[in-house]
Design a protein around this motif. Structure first.
Motif, PDB file in Angstrom:
ATOM      1  N   MET A 267      72.112 -31.193  47.789  1.00  0.00           N
ATOM      2  CA  MET A 267      71.857 -32.532  48.307  1.00  0.00           C
ATOM      3  C   MET A 267      72.343 -33.530  47.272  1.00  0.00           C
ATOM      4  O   MET A 267      71.873 -33.537  46.137  1.00  0.00           O
ATOM      5  CB  MET A 267      70.362 -32.716  48.585  1.00  0.00           C
ATOM      6  CG  MET A 267      69.914 -31.912  49.811  1.00  0.00           C
ATOM      7  SD  MET A 267      68.126 -31.804  50.027  1.00  0.00           S
ATOM      8  CE  MET A 267      67.658 -33.515  50.142  1.00  0.00           C
ATOM      9  N   CYS A 268      73.326 -34.353  47.667  1.00  0.00           N
ATOM     10  CA  CYS A 268      73.917 -35.244  46.668  1.00  0.00           C
ATOM     11  C   CYS A 268      73.426 -36.667  46.869  1.00  0.00           C
ATOM     12  O   CYS A 268      73.236 -37.135  47.992  1.00  0.00           O
ATOM     13  CB  CYS A 268      75.430 -35.159  46.696  1.00  0.00           C
ATOM     14  SG  CYS A 268      76.151 -35.541  48.277  1.00  0.00           S
ATOM     15  N   ILE A 269      73.191 -37.350  45.754  1.00  0.00           N
ATOM     16  CA  ILE A 269      72.602 -38.694  45.787  1.00  0.00           C
ATOM     17  C   ILE A 269      73.683 -39.740  46.051  1.00  0.00           C
ATOM     18  O   ILE A 269      74.873 -39.500  45.787  1.00  0.00           O
ATOM     19  CB  ILE A 269      71.822 -38.999  44.487  1.00  0.00           C
ATOM     20  CG1 ILE A 269      72.720 -38.933  43.248  1.00  0.00           C
ATOM     21  CG2 ILE A 269      70.651 -38.036  44.343  1.00  0.00           C
ATOM     22  CD1 ILE A 269      72.015 -39.402  41.978  1.00  0.00           C
ATOM     23  N   PRO A 270      73.299 -40.896  46.550  1.00  0.00           N
ATOM     24  CA  PRO A 270      74.282 -41.866  47.046  1.00  0.00           C
ATOM     25  C   PRO A 270      74.813 -42.833  46.003  1.00  0.00           C
ATOM     26  O   PRO A 270      75.517 -43.775  46.366  1.00  0.00           O
ATOM     27  CB  PRO A 270      73.486 -42.622  48.111  1.00  0.00           C
ATOM     28  CG  PRO A 270      72.092 -42.602  47.611  1.00  0.00           C
ATOM     29  CD  PRO A 270      71.924 -41.302  46.874  1.00  0.00           C
ATOM     30  N   ASN A 271      74.525 -42.628  44.698  1.00  0.00           N
ATOM     31  CA  ASN A 271      74.882 -43.646  43.704  1.00  0.00           C
ATOM     32  C   ASN A 271      76.337 -43.549  43.253  1.00  0.00           C
ATOM     33  O   ASN A 271      76.657 -43.507  42.063  1.00  0.00           O
ATOM     34  CB  ASN A 271      73.941 -43.540  42.501  1.00  0.00           C
ATOM     35  CG  ASN A 271      72.496 -43.598  42.914  1.00  0.00           C
ATOM     36  OD1 ASN A 271      71.868 -42.563  43.131  1.00  0.00           O
ATOM     37  ND2 ASN A 271      71.977 -44.787  43.077  1.00  0.00           N
ATOM     38  N   THR A 272      77.213 -43.487  44.252  1.00  0.00           N
ATOM     39  CA  THR A 272      78.640 -43.436  43.967  1.00  0.00           C
ATOM     40  C   THR A 272      79.202 -44.859  44.059  1.00  0.00           C
ATOM     41  O   THR A 272      78.458 -45.809  44.212  1.00  0.00           O
ATOM     42  CB  THR A 272      79.333 -42.526  44.997  1.00  0.00           C
ATOM     43  OG1 THR A 272      78.889 -42.900  46.301  1.00  0.00           O
ATOM     44  CG2 THR A 272      78.972 -41.078  44.766  1.00  0.00           C
TER      45      THR A 272
END
Lengths: 420, 309
Positions: free
Chosen positions: A91-96
């Protein structure tokens, strides 16, 4: 391609074969047969000599830094590290940059990751640009494949926004993930506020900042009758609040990171920027309480908080260094090293069953007819983690050259295979 | 006589013997400074760079004078930390300078731990001239020298440190040093400026009433209100600060005993210290400045490691 795993110990409380050492035959990505001794033709034989096989592990809080921060990590390098760490799902976090706050971004992640062995499960932002002000199009993102919502490393501060978000995601049984932190307390903090930070002349983050948000968010989740997950919990008081909330039926779950179980603030005595993490490393007292909470079931899952940073972001004055460390590849070994008393079945619950249940991910079990979604590991082998073994694009880890217990051998995800 | 350390990063890393060696050496250099010819050849051919990434007048001048009195070759570099943050990294800046054959680095920096970081990556000896809210070791040493001159010993001396403890590296270095040398320390000031864990972390007393602290003390080391280093509002106004925590003549006279007044400078007159106190006979503020040069000469001399010849 068909594969035959020879003589592996099954660690899956959901499976009738749990605790047995058996052969597993996989045909076209599906578990076709499980038995004492299977012979099959035209298949790749995988014989690991006394390995354990569990349903595929999932990490619930990874920063893949792609798009926009590809100098730190790409989807390809991050997922390679995940596979090497035993994770079939991430599950990857959205802080891109830009923030993952709309369906186009979710689709980008799914498209870019389609050829990787590990599966990506995107976390969409709760608020537009993760700025904590206006709600992002969560329903749209959910329909495109987002599995949970969070502003990631910028936890939501406003009670008003969070309660609306909690209510909003109820429509599709969604979950909000928070790193519990009141940033108005110790917002400039570089480490845990306590004796060590005081002796080091370092601005501190008080544990109070975490406890307040845990207490508040539990109330908000109760009020909204919605689901919240706290990740990176470090305080015994937070755990107590969570324990009580669970007992009273609130839909609250939590996770801890491997590094918070391994290091304490004393390890920062030499100002090592690879130990600058968010939330900060606490004292021995909190580490013991966290371990106890893992054993007694208060903690539902682990979360790597894999946060890659290029060398220039860490080879600077401590105060200027970025927060976070990479963790996908070391997660299991670190946990195995510090949690020797954790019974076998609990490992599978914490690494696979619980996260899948909490976030509504596809279930994985070692039963005939199920999709092959497997992690293969040895719990008693030791290994020294070296720089050469790092698949991540960044090398910001405090675990280099440490002798750690437990070794991941590889994963099988459908018809895809990764072997270390 | 040799120090147990290669750098002076903080009093935290020094032993009691180190501190004694430095103070004794400083006393000898102070004698040199009274001579008509104030210069000694001790550090001839040693090149020292003074890197001030944060504004400083008196510390920089004091270091430069100390270096010149020791016949070292010196260069000074001043830059605001913002330009460093945006442009060249600290490590690049220092390595560029070191490639021009520099032997020692004196550095002031706004980030805690900056000299410690540097010490792991460069071969030159480093003297910390102040890092963030951590330490200012030469200030701690010169304060100690000033107190030792006045009282003969630090053992058992009662020192009140008054004011903005939270943002003060002077307070940190003083606490480390005084505790190592057997003095007693009491902190006084507004509770918002005294970090929660300081008393326990250093084994010092905390008092929020300045008068009570002064009644207890032999020496009051009055700190500068660090207006530039505050991230948030920690007290209401300078006016109120002066009324409640400022040291005035009438306050001193009400004590019924003479105590010694110190201040690391620069003084905010009328805020933490009134002029008729700062300029009075009880004040040793200018002796502190004088001792600063001698202490810095001692530190540079000892770290250069030339005394065995």
């Amino acid at each position: 391609m068909n594969r035959l795993i020879k003589q592996a110990l099954i660690n899956d409380p959901q499976s009738p074969f749990n605790g047995k050492t058996v052969d597993i035959l996989i045909q076209n990505g599906v578990i076709h047969e499980i038995g004492d001794s299977i012979s099959a033709e035209n298949c790749e034989v995988l014989d690991f000599a006394q390995a354990t096989v569990s349903p595929g592990w999932v990490d619930i809080f990874t920063h893949l830094a792609d798009p926009g921060l590809e100098h730190k990590e790409t989807i390809a390098t991050g997922l390679k590290a995940a596979a090497a760490g035993g994770y079939t799902g991430v599950m990857c976090i959205p802080n891109t940059n830009p923030v993952i706050d709309n369906k186009t971004q979710i689709e980008y992640l799914l498209h870019q990751s389609s050829s990787a062995v590990s599966t990506i499960f995107p976390i969409g932002a709760v608020s537009k640009k993760a700025a904590g002000q206006d709600l992002a199009e969560m329903h749209d993102m959910k329909n495109s494949g987002a599995v949970a919502f969070s502003d990631g490393t910028h936890p939501i501060q406003s009670s008003g926004i969070l309660v609306k978000a909690l209510q909003y995601v109820k429509a599709f049984d969604g979950v909000i993930i928070q790193i519990p932190d009141d940033t108005s307390l110790g917002g400039h903090g570089q480490m845990h506020e306590g004796l060590v930070s005081t002796q080091l002349g370092m601005p501190g983050k008080p544990m109070l900042a975490e406890e307040l948000i845990v207490a508040r968010d539990i109330k908000l989740a109760r009020y909204a009758e919605s689901k919240i997950h706290f990740t990176g919990v470090t305080s015994p008081k937070s755990l107590e609040y969570i324990r009580r909330a669970k007992e009273s039926g609130a839909q609250v779950t939590c996770s801890v990171t491997p590094h918070h179980l391994f290091f304490t603030d004393k390890d920062l005595w030499e100002y090592d920027s690879n130990l600058k993490v968010y939330p900060p490393l606490r004292t021995e007292k909190e580490v013991s309480a966290l371990k106890a909470a893992v054993l007694d079931g208060t903690v539902d899952s682990f979360a790597t908080h894999h946060l890659p940073h290029e060398i220039d972001s860490k080879m600077v004055e401590f105060e200027y260094a970025g927060f976070g460390i990479i963790g996908l590849q070391t997660s299991y070994s670190v946990l195995q090293t510090v949690l020797e008393d954790l019974p076998n079945s609990k490992w599978t619950e914490l690494l696979s069953i619980n996260p899948r249940k909490i976030f509504g991910l596809p279930a994985a079990s070692i039963t005939i007819g199920a999709n092959a979604d497997l992690t293969i590991y040895k719990s008693n082998d030791y290994q020294i983690f070296t720089s050469a073994a790092i698949h991540s694009k960044s090398k910001n880890t405090p675990f280099l050259n440490r002798n750690l217990k437990g070794k991941v051998l590889g994963i099988i995800n459908g018809s895809k295979l990764h072997l270390n | 006589m040799k120090l147990s350390t290669k750098h002076l990063l903080g009093i935290r890393d020094l032993t009691k013997e180190d501190i004694q060696i430095i103070l004794d050496t400083a006393t000898q250099f102070k004698e040199v400074l009274q001579r008509p010819v104030k210069k000694v050849p001790s550090l001839r051919d040693v090149t020292i760079v003074n890197l001030f990434f944060e504004n400083s007048t008196r510390t920089r001048i004091s270091f430069e004078l100390a270096e010149k009195r020791l016949s070292a070759d010196t260069i000074s570099f001043t830059a605001s930390n913002s330009s460093v943050k945006k442009g060249e990294t600290l490590l690049d800046t220092v390595n560029n300078i070191l490639s021009m054959k520099v032997d020692m680095v004196v550095m002031r920096h706004s980030a805690t731990g900056a000299p410690h970081f540097l010490s792991k990556h460069i071969p030159a000896a480093i003297v910390n001239a102040g890092d963030g809210i951590n330490e200012h070791p030469t200030q701690g040493l010169l304060d100690a020298l000033s107190m030792r001159e006045k009282f003969g010993t630090l053992e058992g001396l009662r020192v009140a440190i008054i004011g903005d403890i939270m943002h003060s590296r002077v307070a940190m270095s003083n606490m480390y040093l005084l505790k190592k040398m057997g003095a007693e320390v009491m902190l006084a000031g507004p509770p918002t400026l005294i970090p929660k864990y300081t008393a326990e972390a250093f084994g010092v007393k905390v008092e929020y009433n300045v008068k009570k602290a002064l009644e207890w003390a032999d020496v009051a080391n009055v700190l500068r209100i660090q207006l530039e280093r505050q991230n948030q509002v920690l007290f209401s106004s300078l006016r109120e600060y002066n009324q409640v925590y400022g040291i005035s003549r009438s306050l001193l006279e009400s004590l019924g005993k003479d105590i010694t007044i110190m201040h690391p400078g620069p003084i905010n007159r009328g805020v933490e210290l009134d002029s008729d106190v700062a300029d009075s006979g009880q004040s040793i503020i200018l002796q502190q400045v004088e001792n600063g040069v001698a202490v810095r000469m001692a530190v540079l001399y000892l770290l250069a490691g030339r005394d065995s010849n």
